[in-house]
Design a protein around this motif. Structure first.
Motif, mmCIF file in Angstrom:
data_model
loop_
_atom_site.group_PDB
_atom_site.id
_atom_site.type_symbol
_atom_site.label_atom_id
_atom_site.label_comp_id
_atom_site.label_asym_id
_atom_site.label_seq_id
_atom_site.Cartn_x
_atom_site.Cartn_y
_atom_site.Cartn_z
ATOM 1 N N ALA A 1 1.020 -1.225 0.025
ATOM 2 C CA ALA A 1 -0.448 0.038 -0.376
ATOM 3 C C ALA A 1 0.661 1.274 0.087
ATOM 4 C CB ALA A 1 -0.973 -0.268 1.009
ATOM 5 N N GLU A 2 1.930 1.133 0.638
ATOM 6 C CA GLU A 2 2.521 2.226 0.504
ATOM 7 C C GLU A 2 3.597 2.551 -0.072
ATOM 8 O OE1 GLU A 2 6.605 4.173 3.132
ATOM 9 O OE2 GLU A 2 5.781 2.478 3.688
ATOM 10 N N GLU A 3 3.834 1.714 -1.022
ATOM 11 C CA GLU A 3 5.253 1.590 -2.471
ATOM 12 C C GLU A 3 4.283 1.707 -3.266
ATOM 13 O OE1 GLU A 3 7.933 -1.911 -0.264
ATOM 14 O OE2 GLU A 3 6.095 -2.576 -1.859
ATOM 15 N N ARG A 4 2.787 1.812 -2.868
ATOM 16 C CA ARG A 4 1.855 2.388 -4.293
ATOM 17 C C ARG A 4 2.225 3.404 -5.011
ATOM 18 N NH1 ARG A 4 -2.519 -1.419 -5.868
ATOM 19 N NH2 ARG A 4 -3.746 0.886 -5.452
ATOM 20 N N GLY A 5 2.647 3.909 -3.416
ATOM 21 C CA GLY A 5 3.281 5.969 -4.148
ATOM 22 C C GLY A 5 4.243 6.061 -4.375
ATOM 23 N N PHE A 6 5.076 5.471 -4.942
ATOM 24 C CA PHE A 6 6.481 5.357 -4.588
ATOM 25 C C PHE A 6 6.538 5.901 -5.797
ATOM 26 C CE2 PHE A 6 9.667 2.625 -1.929
ATOM 27 C CZ PHE A 6 8.482 3.265 -0.527
ATOM 28 N N ASP A 7 7.639 7.146 -6.500
ATOM 29 C CA ASP A 7 8.426 7.769 -7.617
ATOM 30 C C ASP A 7 9.688 7.129 -7.422
ATOM 31 O OD1 ASP A 7 9.841 9.123 -5.601
ATOM 32 O OD2 ASP A 7 8.389 10.803 -6.609
ATOM 33 N N THR A 8 10.247 7.712 -8.528
ATOM 34 C CA THR A 8 11.929 6.816 -8.787
ATOM 35 C C THR A 8 12.896 7.898 -7.537
ATOM 36 O OG1 THR A 8 12.451 9.068 -10.045
ATOM 37 C CG2 THR A 8 11.987 6.906 -11.580
ATOM 38 N N THR A 9 12.109 8.642 -6.986
ATOM 39 C CA THR A 9 13.151 9.414 -6.020
ATOM 40 C C THR A 9 13.137 8.302 -5.115
ATOM 41 O OG1 THR A 9 13.183 11.712 -6.592
ATOM 42 C CG2 THR A 9 13.037 11.127 -4.091
ATOM 43 N N ALA A 10 11.796 7.906 -4.429
ATOM 44 C CA ALA A 10 11.666 7.157 -3.384
ATOM 45 C C ALA A 10 12.166 5.773 -3.778
ATOM 46 C CB ALA A 10 10.293 6.593 -3.333
ATOM 47 N N TYR A 11 12.761 4.908 -4.904
ATOM 48 C CA TYR A 11 13.276 3.966 -4.932
ATOM 49 C C TYR A 11 14.644 3.834 -4.858
ATOM 50 C CZ TYR A 11 8.659 1.118 -6.517
ATOM 51 O OH TYR A 11 7.695 0.451 -6.440
ATOM 52 N N VAL A 12 15.091 5.208 -5.285
ATOM 53 C CA VAL A 12 16.168 5.280 -5.675
ATOM 54 C C VAL A 12 16.820 5.187 -4.309
ATOM 55 C CG1 VAL A 12 18.420 6.436 -6.008
ATOM 56 C CG2 VAL A 12 16.436 5.790 -7.851
ATOM 57 N N ALA A 13 16.130 6.208 -2.932
ATOM 58 C CA ALA A 13 16.654 6.210 -1.273
ATOM 59 C C ALA A 13 16.681 4.871 -1.310
ATOM 60 C CB ALA A 13 15.244 7.050 -0.719
ATOM 61 N N ARG A 14 15.359 4.091 -1.407
ATOM 62 C CA ARG A 14 15.458 2.317 -1.093
ATOM 63 C C ARG A 14 16.762 1.858 -1.212
ATOM 64 N NH1 ARG A 14 10.112 -1.166 -0.065
ATOM 65 N NH2 ARG A 14 10.306 0.369 1.594
ATOM 66 N N ALA B 1 5.395 4.375 -12.549
ATOM 67 C CA ALA B 1 4.635 4.492 -14.115
ATOM 68 C C ALA B 1 4.757 5.672 -14.881
ATOM 69 C CB ALA B 1 3.068 3.498 -14.090
ATOM 70 N N ARG B 2 4.312 6.664 -14.020
ATOM 71 C CA ARG B 2 3.818 7.804 -14.245
ATOM 72 C C ARG B 2 5.199 8.387 -14.725
ATOM 73 N NH1 ARG B 2 1.291 12.355 -16.205
ATOM 74 N NH2 ARG B 2 -0.768 10.894 -16.024
ATOM 75 N N GLU B 3 6.001 8.592 -14.246
ATOM 76 C CA GLU B 3 7.699 9.167 -14.767
ATOM 77 C C GLU B 3 7.715 8.407 -16.059
ATOM 78 O OE1 GLU B 3 10.585 10.254 -11.982
ATOM 79 O OE2 GLU B 3 9.132 10.055 -9.790
ATOM 80 N N CYS B 4 7.837 7.150 -15.828
ATOM 81 C CA CYS B 4 8.435 6.325 -16.977
ATOM 82 C C CYS B 4 7.996 6.567 -18.563
ATOM 83 C CB CYS B 4 8.439 4.936 -16.406
ATOM 84 S SG CYS B 4 9.418 4.233 -15.437
#
Length: 394
Positions: free
Chosen positions: A142-155, A288-291
């Motif tokens: 549920a939380e990760e469904r709100g991830f953008d590239t910044t959130a994934y790179v931070a992880r 997905a929107r960023e991609c």
């Protein structure tokens, strides 16, 4: 029930274009005779549809499954975990072993890197004395469904810090496909924690060759709206995008499959690859929107306008040793897109480029993958200079 997917066979990644079909159509017309071409064409269409249906049914009925046991998980955050491929390999557990932080795509799962005992890049790396730590993204919660590239790179930054601390030195970073794009951002933000950056078919300049992505480009805005409303881009839509890259591939590959020994090695690899393709994860809505809009639509990475955490990602400013591997038969990531990272003026500095006569999937699992891709990759990573733990704290 298994579902057929259009993209698995690494030996069949080149499209059967209309130009290639013209001689066959002309031959069919000549054999049919005047006035009977349309009937002959319809019979041929029905024949191919029948072979496709028979092939898909044979695949669905095949009981082959991936049997490899996953290595232990040593780190977790949300649905993302790190798998330690060196934990059960004596060569990889030796003191001073080079750690390798492996980043796969967010869409197709990581198992293609560890398909069978013989077709496993990760196990080959461990056997060669490297210690791969694989990022298993899992499916977004549920939380990760709100991830953008910044959130994934931070992880990725936090996972990389864990590996660097555990290894007591900066690891090499290996990115495959979209994972390579994210790995470039990781190296740009944390260069002192990266001993070397290896990229396998990593897209970067999304406008370098748009001929194969016409459907994706035209539907990008609509699909971004779907991702906004649903909260993710479903797997079925992602599969349709892959199918659009070569609509003829499903007919060809399933037609070949019905001619294979169902218990043979070729059939086994076909089924495992097909299962892998059908087992992908949905893509988080903002990602997905960023991609779709920023990457494919506006080419933000290729124009140095991609921003992660308030900072632009500029490959020319990344000075860590880099390896860019480009499969010339790639239909998923056009070679020109990946080649942008090896451009002497705008690409990565201190880089080596290797062009491979393979496809996007073939560079990992084909019969020539070990010789042409795995071996030079492993040798390059093994030869990287050591960067001690005192320089990985920043």
């Amino acid at each position: 029930m298994k579902q057929g997917s259009p993209n698995s066979n690494p030996a069949a990644e080149a499209p059967e274009s209309l130009a290639a079909l013209l001689p066959e159509i002309a031959s069919l017309e000549a054999r049919a005779g005047a006035g009977q071409f349309e009937q002959a064409l319809q019979r041929e269409i029905r024949r191919r549809q029948g072979r496709l249906a028979d092939g898909v049914l044979a695949y669905q009925r095949n009981d082959v499954q991936r049997t490899l046991i996953d290595p232990p998980s040593v780190w977790r955050e949300g649905n993302t975990r790190l798998l330690d491929y060196g934990a059960t390999n004596r060569a990889a557990r030796k003191r001073g072993t080079r750690a390798v932080f492996v980043v796969p795509s967010l869409i197709n799962r990581w198992e293609v890197l560890d398909l069978t005992e013989e077709k496993s890049l990760l196990r080959a790396m461990a056997a060669a004395g490297l210690r791969p730590y694989l990022v298993d993204w899992g499916a977004p919660n549920a939380e990760e469904r709100g991830f953008d590239t910044t959130a994934y790179v931070a992880r990725l930054e936090r996972a990389l810090a864990f590996v660097a601390k555990r290894a007591r030195r900066a690891p090499a970073v290996l990115g495959y496909c979209m994972g390579g794009t994210l790995a470039v951002a990781l190296a740009a933000r944390r260069p002192r924690r990266v001993a070397g950056l290896a990229l396998m078919a990593a897209p970067w300049d999304f406008h370098a060759d748009r001929t194969g992505h016409a459907f994706l480009l035209s539907t990008g805005p609509l699909l971004a709206e779907v991702a906004d409303k649903v909260g993710e881009l479903p797997v079925d839509i992602l599969q349709t995008l892959f199918w659009s890259l070569d609509p003829w591939l499903a007919v060809k590959k399933f037609g070949r499959f019905i001619g294979m020994d169902p218990k043979g090695e070729h059939a086994k690899e076909f089924v495992l690859l097909e299962d892998w393709l059908n087992g992908g994860a949905p893509l988080a809505g903002p990602m997905a929107r960023e991609c779709l809009i920023d990457w494919y639509g506006n080419n933000t990475p290729g124009t140095n306008k991609w921003v992660i955490g308030g900072r632009r990602v500029v490959p020319a400013k990344i000075k860590v040793p880099s390896l860019v591997m480009i499969p010339s038969g790639d239909r998923i990531v056009p070679p020109l897109s990946a080649a942008a990272l090896a451009d002497p003026k705008k690409g990565l500095k201190n880089t080596r480029r290797i062009d491979l006569p393979l496809g996007h999937i073939g560079m990992v699992v084909s019969s020539r993958a070990r010789e042409l891709c795995w071996t030079p990759l492993i040798e390059w990573i093994s030869a990287l200079p050591v960067r001690r733990s005192r320089v990985v704290t920043g």
